[in-house]
Design an enzyme around this catalytic site. Structure first.
Site, PDB file in Angstrom:
ATOM      1  N   ASN A  22       0.839  -1.203   0.000  1.00 36.18           N
ATOM      2  CA  ASN A  22       0.000   0.000   0.000  1.00 36.18           C
ATOM      3  C   ASN A  22       0.868   1.243   0.000  1.00 36.18           C
ATOM      4  O   ASN A  22       2.028   1.205   0.405  1.00 36.18           O
ATOM      5  CB  ASN A  22      -1.010   0.002   1.175  1.00 36.18           C
ATOM      6  CG  ASN A  22      -0.590  -0.905   2.307  1.00 36.18           C
ATOM      7  OD1 ASN A  22       0.245  -0.526   3.122  1.00 36.18           O
ATOM      8  ND2 ASN A  22      -1.126  -2.122   2.337  1.00 36.18           N
TER       9      ASN A  22
ATOM     10  N   THR B  32      -7.132   1.018   2.122  1.00 34.86           N
ATOM     11  CA  THR B  32      -6.340  -0.139   2.548  1.00 34.86           C
ATOM     12  C   THR B  32      -6.498  -0.426   4.045  1.00 34.86           C
ATOM     13  O   THR B  32      -6.604   0.500   4.849  1.00 34.86           O
ATOM     14  CB  THR B  32      -4.839   0.073   2.226  1.00 34.86           C
ATOM     15  OG1 THR B  32      -4.083  -0.905   2.920  1.00 34.86           O
ATOM     16  CG2 THR B  32      -4.338   1.433   2.677  1.00 34.86           C
ATOM     17  N   SER B  33      -6.462  -1.702   4.390  1.00 33.97           N
ATOM     18  CA  SER B  33      -6.612  -2.077   5.801  1.00 33.97           C
ATOM     19  C   SER B  33      -5.352  -1.742   6.605  1.00 33.97           C
ATOM     20  O   SER B  33      -5.372  -1.741   7.818  1.00 33.97           O
ATOM     21  CB  SER B  33      -6.906  -3.572   5.906  1.00 33.97           C
ATOM     22  OG  SER B  33      -5.812  -4.300   5.359  1.00 33.97           O
ATOM     23  N   GLU B  34      -4.249  -1.465   5.902  1.00 32.03           N
ATOM     24  CA  GLU B  34      -2.986  -1.188   6.605  1.00 32.03           C
ATOM     25  C   GLU B  34      -2.710   0.309   6.722  1.00 32.03           C
ATOM     26  O   GLU B  34      -1.588   0.705   7.033  1.00 32.03           O
ATOM     27  CB  GLU B  34      -1.815  -1.891   5.887  1.00 32.03           C
ATOM     28  CG  GLU B  34      -1.856  -3.393   6.055  1.00 32.03           C
ATOM     29  CD  GLU B  34      -0.610  -4.076   5.509  1.00 32.03           C
ATOM     30  OE1 GLU B  34       0.275  -4.402   6.292  1.00 32.03           O
ATOM     31  OE2 GLU B  34      -0.541  -4.298   4.291  1.00 32.03           O
TER      32      GLU B  34
ATOM     33  N   HIS C 140       4.709   0.719   1.285  1.00 27.85           N
ATOM     34  CA  HIS C 140       4.812  -0.580   1.955  1.00 27.85           C
ATOM     35  C   HIS C 140       4.674  -1.697   0.923  1.00 27.85           C
ATOM     36  O   HIS C 140       3.776  -1.661   0.083  1.00 27.85           O
ATOM     37  CB  HIS C 140       3.723  -0.721   3.022  1.00 27.85           C
ATOM     38  CG  HIS C 140       3.548  -2.142   3.480  1.00 27.85           C
ATOM     39  ND1 HIS C 140       4.572  -2.869   4.035  1.00 27.85           N
ATOM     40  CD2 HIS C 140       2.479  -2.987   3.422  1.00 27.85           C
ATOM     41  CE1 HIS C 140       4.145  -4.094   4.314  1.00 27.85           C
ATOM     42  NE2 HIS C 140       2.883  -4.193   3.942  1.00 27.85           N
TER      43      HIS C 140
ATOM     44  N   HIS D 184       6.328  -6.086  -0.119  1.00 24.47           N
ATOM     45  CA  HIS D 184       6.908  -7.339   0.375  1.00 24.47           C
ATOM     46  C   HIS D 184       8.030  -7.815  -0.560  1.00 24.47           C
ATOM     47  O   HIS D 184       7.932  -8.919  -1.114  1.00 24.47           O
ATOM     48  CB  HIS D 184       5.839  -8.430   0.464  1.00 24.47           C
ATOM     49  CG  HIS D 184       4.579  -8.008   1.166  1.00 24.47           C
ATOM     50  ND1 HIS D 184       3.348  -8.496   0.830  1.00 24.47           N
ATOM     51  CD2 HIS D 184       4.358  -7.131   2.176  1.00 24.47           C
ATOM     52  CE1 HIS D 184       2.418  -7.961   1.613  1.00 24.47           C
ATOM     53  NE2 HIS D 184       3.003  -7.112   2.426  1.00 24.47           N
TER      54      HIS D 184
HETATM   55 ZN   LIG Z   1       1.803  -5.942   3.973  1.00 25.54          ZN
END
Ligand SMILES: [Zn+2]
Length: 358
Positions: A118, A162-164, A183, A185
């Site tokens: 995100n 976004t949930s984050e 953010h 990965h």
């Molecule tokens: Zn993540």
């Protein structure tokens, strides 16, 4: 009878790709629509003049012709119509396109998987523009973006944020210099995060100058506790490895710069792993060479916990040489020289044992 045009009508026209300068000359505008139109026209003018964004300098590759910025005092206290007008302004549109562009680059580089990752940009005193939930970062559209306040409450946008987002907002609150966050990965860097290891330092200049890395302990993604643990590190670090999860970075310049931290970190982690396989201990910089890089870093306004340490302290510091954890293990001792006499004795004993078993 004269046509009455509301804010909602203007938004619908924009979504259809219409030019708001083509409105009927005698149309009556509601007050909110009038404000919106003024904002939109200012944005169009800025786009034609190629003026630079007024507030946070977000100027990625898609921002060569930047329209005028939002009202200087834009905040949660602004009237909803003003927030809507900003959200549909040409300036905000440019930021939304920038987010899509960076999302695409994250996906192409395989730094995100599924709907992971995100992005957020600070756009007012306590407001941020961010990516939606459940959309691949490689395939976002500008109209997918969301406007939220610093508690995570969504103010504009059709898709759900976004949930984050809390983690991004907690970074903005803790670090006033942060204008954008990223953010994702990326696998090599996430490998270090899973191992709970800060990559070794003192090997490559770009990493020393542009990144300041720390590890935050694991908590469930999206929880305030996770955001809190990350936020506690952003005074002195701009790139946080989130244990068993991924990486988050912030920039004092713009979103593309926050994304660059990911490229630099991921390339670095790959290089460290290649170095570790070459069977030769890595050659590290001297403390004096590091000191010169830290001087450049400080001039660029990038944080680092090592500023001000003496050279001998740099060498003693844990963060200076966590590389010992990644060091190549010593080679096994060479086998003892072949001794024909000893071999003969071993053979005799072996034969004797086998003869007794028969
Ligand atoms: Zn993540």
């Amino acid at each position: 009878m004269k046509q009455v045009i509301s804010l909602r009508d203007l938004e619908a026209l924009l979504r259809q790709g219409q030019d708001l300068r083509q409105l009927p000359a005698d149309a009556l505008l509601t007050p909110a629509a009038r404000d919106f139109l003024r904002e939109w026209e200012a944005g169009q003018l800025g786009a034609r003049n190629g003026s630079t964004p007024a507030r946070d300098g977000n100027s990625g590759p898609t921002a060569s012709a930047s329209p005028a910025g939002p009202p200087a005092e834009l905040s949660t206290q602004s009237p909803p119509a003003e927030l809507e007008a900003f959200f549909h302004s040409a300036w905000c549109q440019q930021l939304k396109e920038q987010i899509c562009d960076i999302g695409r680059r994250l996906w192409l580089r395989e730094y995100v998987d599924g709907n992971g990752g995100n992005l957020a940009i600070r756009v007012g005193k306590d407001l941020a523009l961010c990516t939606p939930t459940l959309v691949s970062k490689g395939f976002m559209k500008p109209e997918d973006m969301c406007l939220v306040d610093f508690t995570g409450r969504q103010l504009c946008g059709q898709k759900k944020r976004t949930s984050e987002i809390l983690m991004h907002l907690q970074i903005f609150q803790r670090q006033p210099r942060a204008v954008a966050t990223c953010h994702c990965h990326p696998p090599y860097a996430t490998g270090f995060a899973v191992a709970g290891l800060v990559p070794p330092t003192c090997l490559i200049p770009e990493f020393e100058v542009f990144a300041s890395v720390a590890v935050a302990p694991y908590r469930t993604p999206g929880t305030p506790e996770m955001g809190q643990l990350v936020a506690e590190l952003v005074d002195q670090h701009n790139t946080i490895l989130m244990a068993n999860h991924g990486v988050v970075s912030w920039s004092h310049l713009n979103l593309e710069d926050a994304y660059f931290k990911m490229e630099i970190l991921e390339a670095y982690c790959r290089t460290v792993l290649v170095t570790a396989q070459l069977g030769k201990p890595p050659q590290t910089m001297t403390p004096q060479q590091l000191r010169e890089l830290l001087k450049i870093k400080q001039e660029l306004g990038i944080p680092d916990p090592r500023f001000g340490l003496k050279e001998c302290e740099l060498c003693d510091n844990d963060q200076w040489r966590p590389g010992v954890t990644c060091a190549i293990p010593p080679r096994p001792a060479p086998e003892a020289d072949f001794d024909p006499e000893a071999e003969k004795a071993v053979q005799v004993i072996t034969d004797e044992i086998l003869a007794r078993w028969k």
